[in-house]
Motif scaffolding. Structure first.
Motif, PDB file in Angstrom:
ATOM      1  N   SER A 231       0.843  -1.210   0.000  1.00  0.00           N
ATOM      2  CA  SER A 231       0.000   0.000   0.000  1.00  0.00           C
ATOM      3  C   SER A 231       0.867   1.245   0.000  1.00  0.00           C
ATOM      4  N   VAL A 233       0.485   5.019   1.691  1.00  0.00           N
ATOM      5  CA  VAL A 233      -0.280   5.729   2.710  1.00  0.00           C
ATOM      6  C   VAL A 233       0.093   7.204   2.648  1.00  0.00           C
ATOM      7  N   THR A 241      -5.160   8.405   3.924  1.00  0.00           N
ATOM      8  CA  THR A 241      -5.651   7.654   2.763  1.00  0.00           C
ATOM      9  C   THR A 241      -4.680   6.508   2.497  1.00  0.00           C
ATOM     10  N   ARG A 243      -3.932   3.482  -0.468  1.00  0.00           N
ATOM     11  CA  ARG A 243      -4.302   2.911  -1.770  1.00  0.00           C
ATOM     12  C   ARG A 243      -3.275   1.858  -2.165  1.00  0.00           C
TER      13      ARG A 243
END
Ligand code: GLN
Length: 245
Positions: A231, A233, A241, A243
């Motif tokens: 991920s 961050v 967030t 993703r």
């Protein structure tokens, strides 16, 4: 593998973040609970923090274990900051020892840490090294994989990339060349960018107050949430967030 953390929020004493939590970074240096590679983190440590109104952080780094440094105990009690990045190190085989190889690395107001390893250091890393101009390769802060990763990130930042973009592109570039574990932390004192790529990371977000990212939770409180592997961050005190990389 190391353990590391980054914090933004209301002013906090370094010791409240690092020393006092029952399973915090100080304890993780000798008894990590979730470390996947290596057992202890005694090959140096470092703390970087920002003072109000000054965009250039201070760093305090040492070559030995965090618990063996009485001067740090004093600093940790009295230094308070709104933005901190800290790490305890377990050196990867073949990488340099010493203070210069301990995170956080820093330049241009940034602080950076790498938890992981780039396989094949140093003999199989020609492809990774070729991603950097020779002058930047010669300017590595230390002869270690983490210093090379930092130089790649800084190169992207200086070319105008945002922090998340710089981390994501660096992970992709290295992964295209060799096997690597690349949990990265990067802050300018206002935002934190982080990646998970091969090791653990947790977040504790208190929107409007603070955000803390750490390799493992410092306590057994209910606020800690794991970040999935692979991920990207992006965190501020207003929110986080996450993703996929
Ligand atoms: N490979 C890096 C070093 O040797 C980081 C080590 C770590 O994650 N333990 O410093």
């Amino acid at each position: 593998m190391c353990r590391h953390l980054a914090y933004l929020g209301a002013p906090v004493a370094l010791g409240e973040l690092i020393v006092e939590p029952p399973f915090g970074l100080h304890r993780q240096s000798w008894a990590p609970r979730m470390q996947r590679h290596g057992t202890m983190n005694v090959d140096g440590f470092g703390v970087g923090w920002y003072a109000d109104g000054d965009p250039v952080p201070a760093r305090y780094r040492r070559a030995g274990p965090i618990w063996a440094d009485p001067s740090f105990a004093d600093l940790a009690r009295v230094v308070r900051s709104r933005a901190v990045l800290a790490a305890v190190r377990s050196a990867t085989e073949g990488c340099a020892a010493g203070e210069a190889a301990a995170a956080p690395f820093g330049a241009d107001g940034w602080l950076f840490s790498h938890n992981g390893a780039v396989q094949g250091w140093p003999d199989k890393l020609d492809a990774v090294a070729a991603l950097l101009p020779p002058a930047e390769l010669l300017s590595l802060e230390a002869r270690s994989d983490s210093a090379l990763v930092w130089a790649l990130v800084l190169h992207r930042l200086r070319a105008g990339a945002g922090p998340g973009e710089a981390l994501a592109a660096t992970v992709q570039d290295i992964a295209a060349c060799t096997e690597a574990r690349l949990n990265l932390l990067l802050t300018d004192g206002r935002t934190i960018a982080a990646t998970t790529y091969g090791d653990t990371l947790f977040r504790r977000s208190r929107p409007g107050h603070s955000v803390l990212l750490a390799s493992e939770p410092g306590d057994d409180g209910p606020e800690w949430a794991p970040v999935p592997d692979r991920s990207l961050v992006l965190a501020t005190t207003e929110g986080v967030t996450v993703r996929p990389l």
